[in-house]
Scaffold this active site. Structure first.
Site, PDB file in Angstrom:
ATOM      1  N   ASP A   1       1.122  -1.384  -0.058  1.00  0.00           N
ATOM      2  CA  ASP A   1      -0.063  -0.153   0.312  1.00  0.00           C
ATOM      3  C   ASP A   1       0.856   1.971  -0.186  1.00  0.00           C
ATOM      4  O   ASP A   1       1.825   1.124   0.694  1.00  0.00           O
ATOM      5  CB  ASP A   1      -0.812  -0.078   0.684  1.00  0.00           C
ATOM      6  CG  ASP A   1      -2.179   0.988   1.137  1.00  0.00           C
ATOM      7  OD1 ASP A   1      -2.246   1.432   0.028  1.00  0.00           O
ATOM      8  OD2 ASP A   1      -2.480   1.434   2.224  1.00  0.00           O
TER       9      ASP A   1
ATOM     10  N   ASN B   1      -9.863  -1.800  -5.980  1.00  0.00           N
ATOM     11  CA  ASN B   1      -9.160  -1.059  -7.198  1.00  0.00           C
ATOM     12  C   ASN B   1      -9.402  -0.982  -8.815  1.00  0.00           C
ATOM     13  O   ASN B   1      -9.066  -0.283  -9.095  1.00  0.00           O
ATOM     14  CB  ASN B   1      -8.169  -1.416  -7.053  1.00  0.00           C
ATOM     15  CG  ASN B   1      -7.055  -1.499  -5.777  1.00  0.00           C
ATOM     16  OD1 ASN B   1      -6.177  -1.799  -5.654  1.00  0.00           O
ATOM     17  ND2 ASN B   1      -7.376  -1.001  -5.115  1.00  0.00           N
TER      18      ASN B   1
END
Length: 252
Positions: free
Chosen positions: A33, A81
């Protein structure tokens, strides 16, 4: 090498020596991340951040191999995403496919964890071809979680389980009776593999976001502020040292 670099190497070697007395994780999960935030701070484009993060994955796996960690699951693309802009997704698909190819070329066994139907056909076909060429066995197996969501994985497992039992001619009551923790586990993307001992998340976020939701029931977690492209080998060693110092009680 300057003084800071020398001190870094000395500290890194000390951490490695400390770990020699412990059993390291047999399955390590990592939530990569912070690529976009790293890019923003570095004055890079979003695509540049994703490319830097992809390069770090390959480097990270080499660290795991040297430490003899046999199984790593890397979350490369979540189902959330998939709602990003078409331009960003197009770049991501190319970067991910290239990264999976590099992982295979490094000699690692590659397994896909995720929902292939969520990916464009050309991406699915490309990853399938890479998997076919990848080593069937290796000292390091890498689960690449692409188009992955923890809830979706559990739904897929239950659907497959019910479908299997239905094909056996079982009644709804018999199917319901046969569903168990063990039977669902046998239909997960990670079937046949141990659950993760340790899950690392970078970028300062302290949540799982559904990563290995079923499998992580007894996992240890380690969070760090560093954005993924800036993650260093010493960060991994510190995470492993912290893991080794913990007493895992499993509810006892």
């Amino acid at each position: 090498m300057d003084d800071n670099g020398l001190l870094y190497r000395v500290y890194e070697r000390r951490l490695v020596r400390e770990l020699e007395a412990f059993e390291l994780p047999q399955h390590l999960g990592v939530i990569v991340d912070g690529n976009r935030r790293w890019a923003k701070e570095a004055g890079e484009t979003t695509e540049g951040g994703h490319r830097a993060g992809a390069a770090k994955i390959v480097e990270f796996l080499s660290w795991c191999e040297s430490l003899r960690i046999p199984l790593v699951t890397v979350w490369m693309l979540s189902t959330d995403n998939l709602s990003r802009t078409p331009e960003e997704l197009e770049a991501l698909y190319e970067i991910i496919t290239s990264t999976v190819e590099q992982i295979a070329e490094a000699g690692y066994c590659v397994r896909l964890a995720g929902t292939p139907e969520a990916l464009p056909e050309e991406v699915r076909d490309g990853i399938d071809r890479i998997q076919e060429r990848a080593a069937p066995e290796s000292q390091l197996t890498v689960n690449v979680a692409i188009g992955y969501g923890g809830r979706e994985e559990i739904v897929d497992a239950v659907r497959e389980l019910v479908r299997d039992y239905g094909q056996q001619g079982r009644s709804p009551e018999e199917i319901a009776e046969a569903i168990s923790v063990e039977s669902i586990t046998e239909h997960l993307y990670t079937r046949g593999q141990p659950d993760p001992d340790l899950i690392i998340r970078t970028s300062g976020e302290q949540r799982l976001s559904g990563f290995l939701l079923w499998q992580s029931v007894h996992s240890e977690y380690w969070f760090c502020e560093t954005y993924w492209p800036g993650f260093r080998r010493v960060d991994l060693l510190r995470a492993l040292r912290d893991f080794c110092r913990r007493e895992r009680r499993y509810g006892a």
